[in-house]
Write an enzyme that holds these catalytic residues in place. Structure first.
Site, PDB file in Angstrom:
ATOM      1  N   LYS A 254     -45.168  -5.940   9.983  1.00 37.05           N
ATOM      2  CA  LYS A 254     -46.042  -5.924   8.806  1.00 37.05           C
ATOM      3  C   LYS A 254     -45.685  -7.112   7.918  1.00 37.05           C
ATOM      4  O   LYS A 254     -44.543  -7.273   7.500  1.00 37.05           O
ATOM      5  CB  LYS A 254     -45.843  -4.623   8.029  1.00 37.05           C
ATOM      6  CG  LYS A 254     -46.515  -4.594   6.652  1.00 37.05           C
ATOM      7  CD  LYS A 254     -46.077  -3.362   5.851  1.00 37.05           C
ATOM      8  CE  LYS A 254     -46.563  -3.439   4.411  1.00 37.05           C
ATOM      9  NZ  LYS A 254     -46.069  -2.304   3.589  1.00 37.05           N
ATOM     10  N   ASP A 259     -47.703  -7.338  -2.442  1.00 39.53           N
ATOM     11  CA  ASP A 259     -48.437  -6.074  -2.496  1.00 39.53           C
ATOM     12  C   ASP A 259     -48.519  -5.578  -3.934  1.00 39.53           C
ATOM     13  O   ASP A 259     -47.561  -5.044  -4.479  1.00 39.53           O
ATOM     14  CB  ASP A 259     -47.742  -5.024  -1.621  1.00 39.53           C
ATOM     15  CG  ASP A 259     -48.493  -3.700  -1.622  1.00 39.53           C
ATOM     16  OD1 ASP A 259     -49.701  -3.705  -1.941  1.00 39.53           O
ATOM     17  OD2 ASP A 259     -47.873  -2.670  -1.295  1.00 39.53           O
ATOM     18  N   LYS A 266     -49.962  -0.760  -8.438  1.00 36.94           N
ATOM     19  CA  LYS A 266     -48.618  -0.237  -8.670  1.00 36.94           C
ATOM     20  C   LYS A 266     -48.240  -0.367 -10.152  1.00 36.94           C
ATOM     21  O   LYS A 266     -48.817  -1.184 -10.873  1.00 36.94           O
ATOM     22  CB  LYS A 266     -47.598  -1.034  -7.850  1.00 36.94           C
ATOM     23  CG  LYS A 266     -47.724  -0.902  -6.346  1.00 36.94           C
ATOM     24  CD  LYS A 266     -46.725  -1.826  -5.665  1.00 36.94           C
ATOM     25  CE  LYS A 266     -46.811  -1.739  -4.140  1.00 36.94           C
ATOM     26  NZ  LYS A 266     -46.289  -0.462  -3.637  1.00 36.94           N
ATOM     27  N   ASP A 277     -42.529  -7.283   0.895  1.00 34.64           N
ATOM     28  CA  ASP A 277     -43.339  -6.378   1.709  1.00 34.64           C
ATOM     29  C   ASP A 277     -43.751  -7.007   3.039  1.00 34.64           C
ATOM     30  O   ASP A 277     -44.469  -6.388   3.821  1.00 34.64           O
ATOM     31  CB  ASP A 277     -44.576  -5.922   0.925  1.00 34.64           C
ATOM     32  CG  ASP A 277     -45.001  -4.513   1.290  1.00 34.64           C
ATOM     33  OD1 ASP A 277     -44.163  -3.761   1.823  1.00 34.64           O
ATOM     34  OD2 ASP A 277     -46.167  -4.157   1.056  1.00 34.64           O
ATOM     35  N   ASP A 336     -52.928   1.352  -1.773  1.00 32.55           N
ATOM     36  CA  ASP A 336     -51.516   0.974  -1.718  1.00 32.55           C
ATOM     37  C   ASP A 336     -50.860   1.446  -0.420  1.00 32.55           C
ATOM     38  O   ASP A 336     -49.699   1.148  -0.174  1.00 32.55           O
ATOM     39  CB  ASP A 336     -50.773   1.540  -2.928  1.00 32.55           C
ATOM     40  CG  ASP A 336     -49.398   0.930  -3.113  1.00 32.55           C
ATOM     41  OD1 ASP A 336     -49.182  -0.195  -2.607  1.00 32.55           O
ATOM     42  OD2 ASP A 336     -48.537   1.567  -3.746  1.00 32.55           O
ATOM     43  N   GLU A 338     -51.461   0.276   2.512  1.00 33.56           N
ATOM     44  CA  GLU A 338     -52.151  -0.783   3.255  1.00 33.56           C
ATOM     45  C   GLU A 338     -51.419  -1.222   4.509  1.00 33.56           C
ATOM     46  O   GLU A 338     -52.023  -1.745   5.450  1.00 33.56           O
ATOM     47  CB  GLU A 338     -52.381  -1.996   2.340  1.00 33.56           C
ATOM     48  CG  GLU A 338     -51.243  -2.980   2.201  1.00 33.56           C
ATOM     49  CD  GLU A 338     -49.966  -2.394   1.617  1.00 33.56           C
ATOM     50  OE1 GLU A 338     -48.877  -2.882   1.940  1.00 33.56           O
ATOM     51  OE2 GLU A 338     -50.046  -1.432   0.816  1.00 33.56           O
ATOM     52  N   ARG A 340     -50.048   0.352   6.967  1.00 35.43           N
ATOM     53  CA  ARG A 340     -50.476   1.017   8.206  1.00 35.43           C
ATOM     54  C   ARG A 340     -51.833   0.503   8.686  1.00 35.43           C
ATOM     55  O   ARG A 340     -52.115   0.514   9.876  1.00 35.43           O
ATOM     56  CB  ARG A 340     -50.476   2.538   7.989  1.00 35.43           C
ATOM     57  CG  ARG A 340     -51.454   3.021   6.954  1.00 35.43           C
ATOM     58  CD  ARG A 340     -51.065   4.385   6.381  1.00 35.43           C
ATOM     59  NE  ARG A 340     -49.911   4.279   5.497  1.00 35.43           N
ATOM     60  CZ  ARG A 340     -49.343   5.326   4.881  1.00 35.43           C
ATOM     61  NH1 ARG A 340     -49.826   6.546   5.074  1.00 35.43           N
ATOM     62  NH2 ARG A 340     -48.305   5.151   4.100  1.00 35.43           N
TER      63      ARG A 340
END
Length: 489
Positions: A254, A259, A266, A277, A336, A338, A340
């Site tokens: 990933k 993010d 967030k 991230d 959030d 995201e 996956r």
């Protein structure tokens, strides 16, 4: 990239101890008995080393721990660092001993008196990893660290033993640099470019642009990046060091370079750490670099999904439905969640194109895994006991914390959607497990698979035995060992 220190392995020369500048590190076993080099050092120090070895302070030291004796009489060195380490020390203890040297390394460097110790290469490896410092954006007086010189009974033998560890250190440090970079520097384009540069190591690198991803049907991945000015990409990295017809091991990372949470934004506090991230993609890139540098006799393919999750007029919304490359539809409950959505498309593509013998994905996926395991262990989810046990064994051998977590059909119920095939979140309970269950839907029955949730171990809040506070590069060492033991053994 930060250039890793390169230790110099030299013959033990007791005549040079008195004139050595900077720091001298000496290894003493748990019983405090002085080796011949240590006895020479003790004579120069007028018995101070022996007195310390017989003290209560030394007896309380743990394996790999070091204590400084400052401004020793009879020596040009500013410090003698006494490190407790038995001749039969474990790899982890030896690397910890080296880390004590690396942590204290200064401008004038360090001379390590290792003698005939059996773990000299691991001591040097620990020193190199702990000496790492990310200074790319500091404009003040950042003093370069001096050399690490290691006196040993067999310099050529140790140098040969250290060679694959040098490649591994390079991979770990490459991953750390990527994670430590700010998002305005490490954009999706810059990330892809840094990977592309590794073609000079005989890696085959292919960058898939948005038009390519649209053709492939990677709409869940593309949807994550709709709100960003940085174009979404997938980078494929191939290392073909094994037999021509052997199916590769696939590593999927990933790579969310920043993010914000998207429309489900967030809280402001701590959001600056969301530069990490892309940690899963960083580890994949680091592993592939290490394999290429040490010319691994294995076929491995790394795939990273590079996106940025930003709130914008074009950004995806809660309630949107997107179709994956597999063809399944996903109701986006929370933008959030995201990671996956990025991984599911890349994982499906990896299986469709490469027919891998196994697949391992890495992602800073959930805060829930930190609640469950803290910053000491990554969460390990798998559909295959053999592959999972092999990875856990490799992680234990490298001293990288990893703990297997459960999967089960009961958790799937939380992902049911009224209007699509599934939701992208299943609520707060078992959040790390339902995230893994989501990914499992994109794993073919015949594919052995591991999901590594590395949210807690990628950028822990405190220093670790082999890293200062900041990025750890967790996973590069374990995956390198897994490849060596599973594919090259």
């Amino acid at each position: 990239m930060t250039i890793p220190a390169m230790p110099e392995f030299i013959e033990t020369d007791l005549e040079k101890l008195a004139e050595a500048e900077g720091r001298i590190a000496v290894l003493l076993g748990g019983e405090g008995r002085l080796t011949p080099p240590a006895r020479r050092l003790d004579r120069l120090m007028k018995g101070a080393l022996k007195r310390f070895a017989e003290s209560e302070a030394f007896s309380k030291m743990k394996p790999g721990e070091g204590v400084d004796l400052g401004w020793p009489v009879g020596l040009a060195a500013e410090t003698v660092q006494v490190i407790r380490l038995d001749r039969k020390a474990s790899v982890e203890e030896a690397r910890k001993a080296g880390a004590a040297v690396g942590k204290a390394l200064g401008e004038k460097g360090a001379l390590v008196i290792a003698g005939g110790h059996t773990k000299v290469a691991d001591i040097a490896f620990g020193a190199v990893l702990r000496a790492y410092d990310f200074t790319a954006h500091k404009t003040g007086d950042t003093k370069a660290k001096g050399p690490i010189r290691v006196m040993t009974a067999d310099p050529k033998g140790v140098e040969a033993e250290y060679a694959p560890l040098a490649a591994l250190a390079d991979g770990v440090i490459f991953a750390r640099d990527l994670v430590n970079e700010p998002a305005n520097v490490l954009t999706t384009t810059e990330f892809a470019a840094r990977i592309k540069e590794m073609e000079k190591l005989d890696l085959k690198v292919e960058v898939l642009e948005e038009k390519d991803l649209e053709k492939l049907g990677m709409r869940t991945l593309l949807a994550v990046g709709y709100g960003s000015e940085s174009p979404s990409k997938v980078v494929v990295i191939e290392w073909n060091g094994g037999q021509k017809d052997d199916a590769p091991l696939a590593l999927v990372g990933k790579g969310v370079v920043f993010d914000t949470g998207g429309i489900s934004i967030k809280p402001a506090g701590g959001m600056e750490e969301m530069t990490m991230d892309m940690g899963g993609a960083g580890v994949v890139a680091g592993v592939m670099r290490a394999l290429a540098l040490r010319k691994a006799k294995a076929n491995v393919v790394g795939l990273v999904g590079l996106v940025e999750n930003m709130p914008d007029g074009r950004a995806q919304r809660p309630g949107d439905i997107v179709r994956s490359m597999k063809g399944d539809t996903v109701e986006v409950i929370n933008t959030d969640a995201e990671g996956r959505l990025v991984l599911c498309d890349v994982m499906w593509y990896a299986q469709e194109r490469f027919k891998p013998r196994g697949m391992i994905d890495l992602a800073t996926l959930t805060g829930a895994i930190i609640i469950g395991l803290g910053h000491e262990n990554a969460g390990v989810f798998s559909n295959d006991d053999t592959l999972c046990d092999a990875f856990l064994k490799a992680a234990r051998a490298e001293g990288e914390g990893a703990w297997r977590m459960p999967l089960g059909e009961a958790y799937d119920k939380k992902l049911k959607s009224r209007i699509a095939d599934m939701k992208n979140v299943g609520g707060r309970p078992a959040g790390a497990i339902t995230a893994a269950q989501f990914l499992k839907r994109f794993v073919k029955d015949e594919t052995p698979w591991i999901h590594l949730d590395i949210a807690g171990v990628t950028l822990p809040p405190e220093e670790t035995p082999l890293a200062q506070k900041g990025a750890t590069g967790w996973g590069v060492m374990s995956l390198n060992r897994l490849v060596r033991e599973m594919l090259e053994g």
